[in-house]
Every structure is written in structure tokens, then in C-alpha cells.
Scaffold this motif. Structure first.
Motif, PDB file in Angstrom:
ATOM      1  N   UNK A 108       0.826  -1.215   0.000  1.00 43.08           N
ATOM      2  CA  UNK A 108       0.000   0.000   0.000  1.00 43.08           C
ATOM      3  C   UNK A 108       0.859   1.264   0.000  1.00 43.08           C
ATOM      4  N   UNK A 109       2.041   1.181   0.611  1.00 43.89           N
ATOM      5  CA  UNK A 109       2.953   2.332   0.590  1.00 43.89           C
ATOM      6  C   UNK A 109       3.376   2.616  -0.858  1.00 43.89           C
ATOM      7  N   UNK A 110       3.707   1.561  -1.602  1.00 39.71           N
ATOM      8  CA  UNK A 110       4.063   1.715  -3.016  1.00 39.71           C
ATOM      9  C   UNK A 110       2.871   2.269  -3.803  1.00 39.71           C
ATOM     10  N   UNK A 111       1.679   1.759  -3.503  1.00 40.08           N
ATOM     11  CA  UNK A 111       0.474   2.186  -4.216  1.00 40.08           C
ATOM     12  C   UNK A 111       0.173   3.660  -3.930  1.00 40.08           C
ATOM     13  N   UNK A 112       0.275   4.010  -2.644  1.00 40.02           N
ATOM     14  CA  UNK A 112       0.017   5.383  -2.217  1.00 40.02           C
ATOM     15  C   UNK A 112       0.994   6.347  -2.879  1.00 40.02           C
ATOM     16  N   UNK A 113       2.265   5.960  -2.874  1.00 40.10           N
ATOM     17  CA  UNK A 113       3.298   6.805  -3.457  1.00 40.10           C
ATOM     18  C   UNK A 113       3.053   6.981  -4.963  1.00 40.10           C
ATOM     19  N   UNK A 114       2.684   5.906  -5.640  1.00 39.22           N
ATOM     20  CA  UNK A 114       2.411   5.987  -7.076  1.00 39.22           C
ATOM     21  C   UNK A 114       1.220   6.920  -7.324  1.00 39.22           C
ATOM     22  N   UNK A 115       0.214   6.827  -6.473  1.00 39.53           N
ATOM     23  CA  UNK A 115      -0.948   7.711  -6.605  1.00 39.53           C
ATOM     24  C   UNK A 115      -0.572   9.175  -6.437  1.00 39.53           C
ATOM     25  N   UNK A 228       4.842   4.967 -11.277  1.00 40.78           N
ATOM     26  CA  UNK A 228       5.223   3.649 -10.779  1.00 40.78           C
ATOM     27  C   UNK A 228       6.751   3.539 -10.766  1.00 40.78           C
ATOM     28  N   UNK A 229       7.354   3.951 -11.871  1.00 39.20           N
ATOM     29  CA  UNK A 229       8.807   3.898 -11.966  1.00 39.20           C
ATOM     30  C   UNK A 229       9.455   4.779 -10.902  1.00 39.20           C
ATOM     31  N   UNK A 230       8.923   5.979 -10.760  1.00 37.50           N
ATOM     32  CA  UNK A 230       9.512   6.935  -9.819  1.00 37.50           C
ATOM     33  C   UNK A 230       9.362   6.487  -8.367  1.00 37.50           C
ATOM     34  N   UNK A 231       8.234   5.860  -8.050  1.00 38.07           N
ATOM     35  CA  UNK A 231       8.072   5.471  -6.650  1.00 38.07           C
ATOM     36  C   UNK A 231       9.026   4.320  -6.327  1.00 38.07           C
ATOM     37  N   UNK A 232       9.380   3.502  -7.306  1.00 36.72           N
ATOM     38  CA  UNK A 232      10.393   2.472  -7.067  1.00 36.72           C
ATOM     39  C   UNK A 232      11.766   3.125  -6.937  1.00 36.72           C
ATOM     40  N   UNK A 233      11.995   4.125  -7.774  1.00 33.19           N
ATOM     41  CA  UNK A 233      13.258   4.849  -7.749  1.00 33.19           C
ATOM     42  C   UNK A 233      13.449   5.561  -6.397  1.00 33.19           C
ATOM     43  N   UNK A 234      12.360   6.138  -5.887  1.00 35.13           N
ATOM     44  CA  UNK A 234      12.448   6.840  -4.594  1.00 35.13           C
ATOM     45  C   UNK A 234      12.405   5.881  -3.405  1.00 35.13           C
TER      46      UNK A 234
END
Ligand SMILES: [Fe+2]
Ligand SMILES: [Fe+2]
Length: 284
Positions: A108-115, A228-234
Motif C-alpha cells: 500500500x505504501x508503493x500504491x500510495x506513493x504511485x498515486x 510507478x517507476x519513480x516510486x520504485x526509484x524513490x
């Protein structure tokens, strides 16, 4: 294998009638806040959430709002629609579908960040502010297809995650090799089950292959792919994939944003994530 996934999705509860009704009437351009007020007023839980949201830190209003129709006017029809949708979806998923294959807090943290990043991209590319919340929801739901995977094939999915890790391959590619379909396809089936159509479904279905998308919701699909890419990068949260493919330059160009520009907003993004946590909490 897709049969087990379909069976699982069939058993997921459908969206409550009021939520479907809210989504339907909000898609009608002739709908007024008074119309929406009548529908939301029939559902005490949703009404409570609308009031909670307008009076939350997410909106940071100085005075307490006590009238539902006023809250709807201030939030806007789209935000109410998205709140109804995320309430139904998250309410559904937080009950009993959690498992150890994917750490749900990380997911959910990844999902939230992507949002949050998708919404930032919408603002940076001067998209109508009325649509920003839709970008947020699309980012929040983009990886929803992973949930049936982890429930139907826990061991195999765990193996897919480790293989992605060991071979430095994007997770969705490993899924395709092992299962012949990936979480974009499964996500689209979940979206169908919940009658989520249009831009949000398209983002779920194409976020790892934006170049192949030919529909009319390009901006939203592209924004979610970048987010999506950026939240993985961050490194905010973790949803099983450590090797994302960076979207091509043409995807950034068509939104009029650059990687550096978005990266320089990382502090703003962190602040927004804290605010968006409130939205997520209210939705659950
Ligand atoms: Fe994904
Ligand atoms: Fe993702």
C-alpha cells in the motif's frame, strides 16, 4: 491457471449498490451536487466518510463543515466519486485478503506513493484540476492485479518475486513467463468485476507497457507508468518488483514533464504522501 484467478475474482464481493450508483451519476455531466447529495445521503457510511474527508488534514480547512451538500460542493463530484470507489475497494481488500507473500504495508505504501506522484504529474502537465483525484486513484489501484495472484498461487508467486530479484528482471515479465499472463491482465479482470471502466482500468491494464496503449486516456496511463517507476526509484514501499523498466522519453515528452523535474519534487512528494495517508485511512 487463469481459471483459478477468475474463480477467485468472482468470489470477491461486488461494489455496494450506492457506490455503483455514485460512479454512474458522476459520469453524467448533467449531475449536480444536489443529485449526488441525494444518493450519498442514503449511505450513512459513505456520508460519514465524505464529512470526515472534508474536515480532515488532507484538505486543511479552517472551519468545520457540517452540511453534506456543502461538503460535496467543496470536494467536487470527482473527489466524492473517487472516495466512494476507494472506500469500496479498500474496504474489500483489507478484509481477509492480506497474506505474507507480499507485505501489505509495503504494497500500500508503493500504491500510495504511485498515486501521489501520478497526481503531481497531472498538476505539472496542467491537466484540469477536476481530474487530479482520478490520477491519484489510478496510481493507488494500479497493482491491484497482484492480490489475486498472491491468494491463488502463493508459492508460485513467491518464486516469481525471487526470480525477478535474482535475474534482475521486471516482475511482470517473470509473471508472463511463469503464468502466461501478468498482473496487468489480472488487474483488468478485477476492474471488470468492480465495473471500473475507462481511464482507471486502462492504467491498471497498461502501466508496464504504455507504448502499446492506443486508447483515449493516454495522459493518465502515461502518468501512472512514470509514477510507478519513480516510486520504485524513490524507494517508497515495495510491491515485489525491484527492476522496473523506465518509460521511454516519448512518454515523458507527451506529458511535458521530465525525470529531473519530478525528482526535484521529492520533498513535496513526501509531504503529499503524509497527507494522502489520511485519505487512505478514511477509505479503509
Ligand atoms: Fe505493476
Ligand atoms: Fe507498481
Amino acid at each position: 491457471m487463469i481459471k483459478s484467478i477468475e474463480k477467485f475474482i468472482d468470489k470477491m464481493p461486488s461494489l455496494p449498490a450506492t457506490v455503483s450508483r455514485v460512479m454512474e451519476i458522476c459520469d453524467d455531466p448533467a449531475t449536480s451536487p444536489a443529485d449526488l447529495n441525494r444518493v450519498v445521503g442514503l449511505d450513512p457510511v459513505l456520508m460519514g466518510k465524505v464529512m470526515q474527508l472534508i474536515n480532515s488534514a488532507y484538505y486543511g480547512r479552517p472551519n468545520k463543515i457540517t452540511s453534506l451538500v456543502r461538503a460535496i460542493i467543496l470536494l467536487g463530484l470527482n473527489t466524492v466519486k473517487n472516495l466512494a470507489l476507494s472506500t469500496a475497494v479498500l474496504g474489500n481488500l483489507s478484509s481477509g485478503h492480506a497474506n505474507d507473500i507480499l507485505n501489505m504495508d509495503g504494497f500500500w505504501e508503493h500504491s500510495l506513493c504511485t498515486g501521489v506522484i501520478a497526481k503531481k504529474i497531472a498538476a505539472a502537465s496542467k491537466i484540469d484540476p477536476k481530474r487530479h483525484e482520478e490520477f491519484f486513484i489510478a496510481g493507488l489501484l494500479h497493482d491491484i492485479g497482484k492480490i489475486p495472484f498472491t491468494n491463488c498461487f502463493p508459492q508460485e508467486y513467491l518464486a516469481a518475486i525471487s526470480s525477478s530479484d535474482m535475474n534482475r528482471k521486471p516482475l511482470h515479465q517473470v509473471e508472463s513467463e511463469l503464468f502466461t499472463f501478468d498482473h496487468q491482465i489480472v488487474g483488468a479482470l478485477v476492474a471488470d468485476h468492480w465495473k471500473i471502466e475507462g481511464a482507471i482500468k486502462d492504467a491498471i491494464e497498461y502501466h508496464h507497457r504504455p507504448e502499446e496503449y492506443e486508447g483515449e486516456n493516454r495522459q493518465l496511463v502515461y502518468a501512472v507508468a512514470i509514477a510507478d517507476y519513480l516510486s520504485l526509484y524513490l524507494e517508497r514501499g515495495f510491491a515485489g518488483n525491484r527492476y522496473p523498466v523506465e518509460p521511454s522519453a516519448s512518454i515523458y515528452d507527451s506529458l511535458g514533464v521530465s525525470f529531473d523535474q519530478l525528482e526535484s519534487m521529492s520533498n513535496e512528494i513526501k509531504n503529499e504522501i503524509e497527507k494522502a495517508r489520511v485519505f487512505l485511512k478514511i477509505s479503509q
